[in-house]
Design an enzyme around this catalytic site. Structure first.
Site, short mmCIF file in Angstrom:
data_model
loop_
_atom_site.label_atom_id
_atom_site.label_comp_id
_atom_site.label_asym_id
_atom_site.label_seq_id
_atom_site.Cartn_x
_atom_site.Cartn_y
_atom_site.Cartn_z
N LEU A 190 0.84 -1.20 0.00
CA LEU A 190 0.00 0.00 0.00
C LEU A 190 0.88 1.25 0.00
O LEU A 190 2.10 1.15 0.17
CB LEU A 190 -0.91 -0.05 1.23
CG LEU A 190 -1.88 -1.25 1.24
CD1 LEU A 190 -2.53 -1.43 2.61
CD2 LEU A 190 -2.95 -1.10 0.15
N PRO A 191 0.30 2.44 -0.21
CA PRO A 191 1.13 3.63 -0.32
C PRO A 191 1.96 3.94 0.93
O PRO A 191 3.17 4.19 0.84
CB PRO A 191 0.11 4.75 -0.59
CG PRO A 191 -1.07 4.05 -1.20
CD PRO A 191 -1.12 2.70 -0.55
N LYS A 237 15.15 1.35 3.68
CA LYS A 237 14.49 1.66 2.39
C LYS A 237 14.38 3.18 2.19
O LYS A 237 14.74 3.70 1.13
CB LYS A 237 13.10 1.01 2.36
CG LYS A 237 12.17 1.48 1.26
CD LYS A 237 12.66 1.10 -0.11
CE LYS A 237 11.86 1.81 -1.19
NZ LYS A 237 12.37 1.58 -2.53
#
Ligand code: NDP
Length: 290
Positions: A63-64, A166
């Site tokens: 998901l975003p 990330k």
């Protein structure tokens, strides 16, 4: 194995396709038509409600942001079974992930954060690099599933470590795209052909993923495809800035990168690709790349 896959966007759609080659997939997407198409094209099972995914041994969210993941946790919580592994492949917020992991642990559900890098092409070709935060045991469980999506799967540390690294690597990329764009613009204005400027950069010490792969099609060939939303990249850099803030770190370059990307997002809008920040670099100098 039964896997519930939630979020069939640009990345999730092809990732779920690869997993369906070896596993029984229940797919759910906010816009139902995408899940219907996935079921039709790849033989996956359409989840009527997102809670149908709670029946699986592994749940994957793509998901975003962590906010949408939280909303899904809220909707599934009452239906979760002990022993389930929740893999969050979203590029999320490590602090939120730790709270989510604790919340799920109370239900006997294990959690790893497993964001990916390698862009849509990496998701399509199952060549993603996947950085995983969680216990060694849960890393092994996640690896057994995610090996169908990536070639390089790295155990980074405890829950949150995957999300942290990330956003930090994306911040490095953002800063590199920006400074390379600035220098290429100066070269152009000095009268150096863009093809030549990039060729020399890539044969020398300024070489990077930005100069080799990301900028040439845009600056040299005038092609500006949408491959990764600036909206998502800006989110990643803002999370990195929040980690710096949390650690009382002195990181002026990171702070500037965050400011520049947020300003670019306001200028370009939610639908822009992240490399379009190069257009803002040109605009700040009263020119364009054409
Ligand atoms: P997309 O915008 O293409 O897809 C987002 C997905 O999330 C869609 O399935 C969308 O559903 C769903 N969604 C959005 N809001 C909600 C909500 N409120 N409730 C439920 N579902 C929702 O994003 P990407 O696939 O590009 O990116 C997903 C994640 O992967 C992001 O964290 C991004 O930073 C990361 N990432 C992206 C890369 C890329 O190159 N694109 C590369 C590496 C990481 P709907 O179809 O209804 O809109």
């Amino acid at each position: 194995m039964k896997i519930g896959f939630i979020g069939l966007g640009a990345m999730g759609y092809p990732m779920a396709r690869h997993l369906a080659k070896e596993h029984e997939l229940i797919v759910w997407n906010r816009t139902r038509e995408k899940a219907e198409r996935h079921a039709r094209e790849h033989g996956t099972t359409l989840g009527g409600d997102v809670a149908d995914c709670a029946d699986a041994e592994v749940i994957i969210t793509m998901l975003p942001t962590s906010r949408e993941v939280d909303e899904i946790v809220e909707r599934l919580e009452a239906h979760l079974k002990p022993g389930t592994l929740w893999i969050d492949a979203t590029s999320g917020d490590p602090n939120v992930s730790r709270e989510t992991a604790a919340r799920l642990a109370a239900k006997g559900v294990d959690f790893v954060d497993a964001p990916v890098t390698g862009a849509i092409v990496g998701a399509e070709n199952a060549t993603l690099t996947i950085m995983i935060g969680g216990t060694p045991e849960n890393f092994e469980r996640a690896r057994e599933v995610l090996r169908l999506n990536g070639k390089t799967l790295i155990h980074v540390g405890p829950v949150g470590a995957g999300h942290a690294i990330k956003v930090l690597t994306n911040t490095i990329m953002g800063a590199t795209v920006w400074i390379t764009s600035e220098c290429m613009l100066i070269a152009k204005q000095f009268g150096i052909d863009m093809k030549t400027a990039l060729e020399v950069t890539n044969a020398g010490s300024g070489r990077s993923n930005a100069s080799e792969n990301l900028l040439p099609p845009r600056l040299r060939d005038g092609q500006w495809p949408l491959v990764f939303k600036l909206l998502h990249h800006d989110k990643d850099i803002r999370i990195a800035a929040s980690l710096a803030h949390q650690q009382h770190a002195s990181t002026p370059m990171l702070a500037l990168t965050q400011q520049l990307f947020s300003a670019a997002l306001h200028q370009l809008g939610d639908g822009a690709d992240y490399i379009e920040v190069a257009r803002i670099v040109a605009r700040m100098n009263g020119t364009c790349w054409d």
